[in-house]
Design an enzyme around this catalytic site. Structure first.
Site, PDB file in Angstrom:
ATOM      1  N   THR A  75      36.330  60.426  40.403  1.00 38.64           N
ATOM      2  CA  THR A  75      36.079  61.744  39.819  1.00 38.64           C
ATOM      3  C   THR A  75      37.107  62.823  40.201  1.00 38.64           C
ATOM      4  O   THR A  75      36.926  63.986  39.853  1.00 38.64           O
ATOM      5  CB  THR A  75      34.659  62.241  40.205  1.00 38.64           C
ATOM      6  OG1 THR A  75      34.515  62.200  41.626  1.00 38.64           O
ATOM      7  CG2 THR A  75      33.578  61.394  39.573  1.00 38.64           C
ATOM      8  N   TYR A 144      41.553  60.715  33.526  1.00 42.03           N
ATOM      9  CA  TYR A 144      40.122  60.535  33.806  1.00 42.03           C
ATOM     10  C   TYR A 144      39.350  60.339  32.500  1.00 42.03           C
ATOM     11  O   TYR A 144      38.552  59.401  32.367  1.00 42.03           O
ATOM     12  CB  TYR A 144      39.594  61.750  34.573  1.00 42.03           C
ATOM     13  CG  TYR A 144      38.088  61.831  34.685  1.00 42.03           C
ATOM     14  CD1 TYR A 144      37.398  61.078  35.631  1.00 42.03           C
ATOM     15  CD2 TYR A 144      37.355  62.687  33.849  1.00 42.03           C
ATOM     16  CE1 TYR A 144      35.995  61.171  35.739  1.00 42.03           C
ATOM     17  CE2 TYR A 144      35.969  62.780  33.957  1.00 42.03           C
ATOM     18  CZ  TYR A 144      35.297  62.024  34.896  1.00 42.03           C
ATOM     19  OH  TYR A 144      33.919  62.116  34.995  1.00 42.03           O
TER      20      TYR A 144
HETATM   21  N1  LIG Z   1      30.852  65.639  38.516  1.00 51.01           N
HETATM   22  C1  LIG Z   1      30.818  66.072  37.260  1.00 51.01           C
HETATM   23  O1  LIG Z   1      30.921  67.259  36.982  1.00 51.01           O
HETATM   24  C2  LIG Z   1      30.623  65.086  36.141  1.00 51.01           C
HETATM   25  C3  LIG Z   1      30.617  65.536  34.820  1.00 51.01           C
HETATM   26  C4  LIG Z   1      30.394  64.625  33.791  1.00 51.01           C
HETATM   27  C5  LIG Z   1      30.177  63.293  34.073  1.00 51.01           C
HETATM   28  N2  LIG Z   1      30.228  62.869  35.372  1.00 51.01           N
HETATM   29  C6  LIG Z   1      29.983  61.447  35.639  1.00 51.01           C
HETATM   30  O2  LIG Z   1      28.757  61.361  36.338  1.00 51.01           O
HETATM   31  C7  LIG Z   1      28.785  60.222  37.188  1.00 51.01           C
HETATM   32  C8  LIG Z   1      28.370  60.622  38.608  1.00 51.01           C
HETATM   33  O3  LIG Z   1      29.296  61.570  39.087  1.00 51.01           O
HETATM   34  P1  LIG Z   1      29.138  62.251  40.513  1.00 51.01           P
HETATM   35  O4  LIG Z   1      29.391  63.707  40.326  1.00 51.01           O
HETATM   36  O5  LIG Z   1      27.895  61.783  41.168  1.00 51.01           O
HETATM   37  O6  LIG Z   1      30.409  61.636  41.243  1.00 51.01           O
HETATM   38  P2  LIG Z   1      30.708  61.488  42.807  1.00 51.01           P
HETATM   39  O7  LIG Z   1      29.844  62.406  43.592  1.00 51.01           O
HETATM   40  O8  LIG Z   1      32.189  61.552  42.931  1.00 51.01           O
HETATM   41  O9  LIG Z   1      30.188  60.013  43.112  1.00 51.01           O
HETATM   42  C9  LIG Z   1      30.878  58.886  42.693  1.00 51.01           C
HETATM   43  C10 LIG Z   1      30.582  57.810  43.688  1.00 51.01           C
HETATM   44  O10 LIG Z   1      31.291  56.634  43.285  1.00 51.01           O
HETATM   45  C11 LIG Z   1      31.832  56.079  44.453  1.00 51.01           C
HETATM   46  N3  LIG Z   1      32.960  55.203  44.193  1.00 51.01           N
HETATM   47  C12 LIG Z   1      34.257  55.538  43.953  1.00 51.01           C
HETATM   48  N4  LIG Z   1      34.995  54.430  43.849  1.00 51.01           N
HETATM   49  C13 LIG Z   1      34.149  53.380  44.036  1.00 51.01           C
HETATM   50  C14 LIG Z   1      34.327  51.986  44.079  1.00 51.01           C
HETATM   51  N5  LIG Z   1      35.534  51.427  43.899  1.00 51.01           N
HETATM   52  N6  LIG Z   1      33.243  51.211  44.303  1.00 51.01           N
HETATM   53  C15 LIG Z   1      32.026  51.757  44.508  1.00 51.01           C
HETATM   54  N7  LIG Z   1      31.794  53.071  44.478  1.00 51.01           N
HETATM   55  C16 LIG Z   1      32.853  53.882  44.257  1.00 51.01           C
HETATM   56  C17 LIG Z   1      32.255  57.265  45.306  1.00 51.01           C
HETATM   57  O11 LIG Z   1      32.451  56.865  46.638  1.00 51.01           O
HETATM   58  P3  LIG Z   1      33.488  57.691  47.564  1.00 51.01           P
HETATM   59  O12 LIG Z   1      32.950  59.084  47.595  1.00 51.01           O
HETATM   60  O13 LIG Z   1      33.430  56.961  48.846  1.00 51.01           O
HETATM   61  O14 LIG Z   1      34.797  57.610  46.856  1.00 51.01           O
HETATM   62  C18 LIG Z   1      31.044  58.159  45.110  1.00 51.01           C
HETATM   63  O15 LIG Z   1      30.031  57.836  46.036  1.00 51.01           O
HETATM   64  C19 LIG Z   1      30.189  59.649  37.074  1.00 51.01           C
HETATM   65  O16 LIG Z   1      30.164  58.595  36.124  1.00 51.01           O
HETATM   66  C20 LIG Z   1      31.011  60.793  36.531  1.00 51.01           C
HETATM   67  O17 LIG Z   1      32.136  60.331  35.795  1.00 51.01           O
HETATM   68  C21 LIG Z   1      30.424  63.726  36.408  1.00 51.01           C
END
Ligand SMILES: NC(=O)c1ccc[n+]([C@@H]2O[C@H](COP(=O)([O-])OP(=O)(O)OC[C@H]3O[C@@H](n4cnc5c(N)ncnc54)[C@H](OP(=O)(O)O)[C@@H]3O)[C@@H](O)[C@H]2O)c1
Length: 307
Positions: A75, A144
């Site tokens: 992300t 992304y």
């Molecule tokens: N944040 C936003 O504003 C937003 C907006 C629209 C859609 N989304 C989508 O919503 C979903 C959840 O987002 P979020 O905000 O919860 O993201 P986040 O807080 O960044 O969480 C993503 C998680 O995925 C883990 N991860 C990264 N690489 C990995 C790997 N190789 N294997 C296993 N786990 C891995 C990260 O671990 P580490 O922290 O250890 O890297 C983190 O725990 C995602 O699909 C994102 O694209 C987010």
């Protein structure tokens, strides 16, 4: 039901696991089992490890439908534009891994809930501005966004009858850095804050999204791609003002600016207000309005306002 959550340590993943384990989780029978895997437990970019983890989950004693929720994602959108290693990581986590997860679900008869983003959507023809539907034009701009669209496509292809792809937007949760936390910190450090006022979207509390995803997986909704985000819309400036209101500070300290005054490596959509039409059409309750959700979020997690 049997649940597996990957990326369980992220903002959304943490809430998913909490809501699935909560006694008052929506419709949760106490017999549900939850396998929660953080990145340390399962690196989703390791295909052998993914297949082994899904096989072990499905082979464990338990009954009911099996649902894997993919909350893992790369992300760091700006870093992915400027750093080739980050771009490669984004592709591996956001594009390739969902396809491997989906194929493993297909082999074992599991359904997959996959989370995607407003960034895959493009502007409407003629500059129209209305809430965006899942079949509106796609125009991912940036590494992304392209990686997330490729992930969606791979999930749909591998699990044509057993996928729920859910696009959401502007997430903030109790875990990890996010815009709400950053604004709360800046409000303490500075007299005035200057925030972009020409990007429109739907702020979404991760706990509300987690509840929505769980309700979707429990429902009889057919496979499909849907939108789920906080109700209504605002700009980043509007959200920053709301954070100051929650702090009891003067929202007038937040000054508006345009995107051109605040350049970032990854392009952001100017209009990414998501319609709840596809959610309602599936018989699901739309997520709460964003302003009400922010009030609830800071009520449950006052530490959000500590920055
Ligand atoms: N944040 C936003 O504003 C937003 C907006 C629209 C859609 N989304 C989508 O919503 C979903 C959840 O987002 P979020 O905000 O919860 O993201 P986040 O807080 O960044 O969480 C993503 C998680 O995925 C883990 N991860 C990264 N690489 C990995 C790997 N190789 N294997 C296993 N786990 C891995 C990260 O671990 P580490 O922290 O250890 O890297 C983190 O725990 C995602 O699909 C994102 O694209 C987010």
């Amino acid at each position: 039901m049997r649940w597996m959550v990957v990326g369980a340590g992220g903002a959304l993943g943490t809430d998913l696991v909490a809501r699935l384990g909560a006694p008052d989780a929506p419709g949760a029978p106490p017999t549900d089992s939850v396998t929660a895997l953080t990145r340390a437990d399962l690196d989703v970019t390791d295909p052998d490890a993914v297949r082994a983890a899904v096989r072990a989950w499905l082979a464990a004693p338990g009954e009911g439908r099996a649902v894997l929720v993919n909350a893992a994602a790369y992300t760091a959108v700006d870093l992915a534009e400027t750093d080739p290693d980050a771009a490669a990581a984004a592709w591996a986590v956001n594009a390739e891994a969902p396809g491997v997860l989906a194929a493993a679900c297909g082999d074992g008869g599991a359904t997959m809930v996959h989370v995607s983003t407003d960034y895959v959507l493009g502007p409407l023809p003629g500059g129209e501005r209305r809430p965006l539907e899942p079949d509106d034009p796609l125009a991912p701009a940036g590494v992304y966004a392209r990686s997330k669209l490729a992930g969606e496509e791979r999930v749909r292809a591998a699990l044509p009858d057993a996928h729920h792809v859910v696009r959401t937007a502007w997430l903030y949760g109790a875990t990890g850095p996010n815009f709400v936390r950053t604004m709360a910190r800046l409000a303490r450090e500075r007299d005035t804050l200057t925030v972009v006022d020409d990007q429109h979207g739907s702020p979404t509390w991760t706990a509300d999204l987690a509840d929505g995803l769980i309700a979707l997986a429990r429902s009889s909704a057919p496979a499909g791609t849907r939108h789920a985000a906080g109700g209504g819309s605002t700009t980043w400036w509007g959200l920053a003002r709301a954070v100051l209101e929650e702090l009891g500070a003067d929202p007038g300290r937040v000054r508006p600016c345009d995107t051109a005054s605040f350049p970032r490596p990854a392009p952001r959509p100017a209009w990414s207000v998501l319609s709840d039409g596809s959610w309602r059409a599936a018989g699901l309750e739309p997520l709460p309005p964003w302003r009400e959700a922010l009030r609830t979020a800071v009520g449950h997690h006052p530490e959000l306002l500590l920055g």
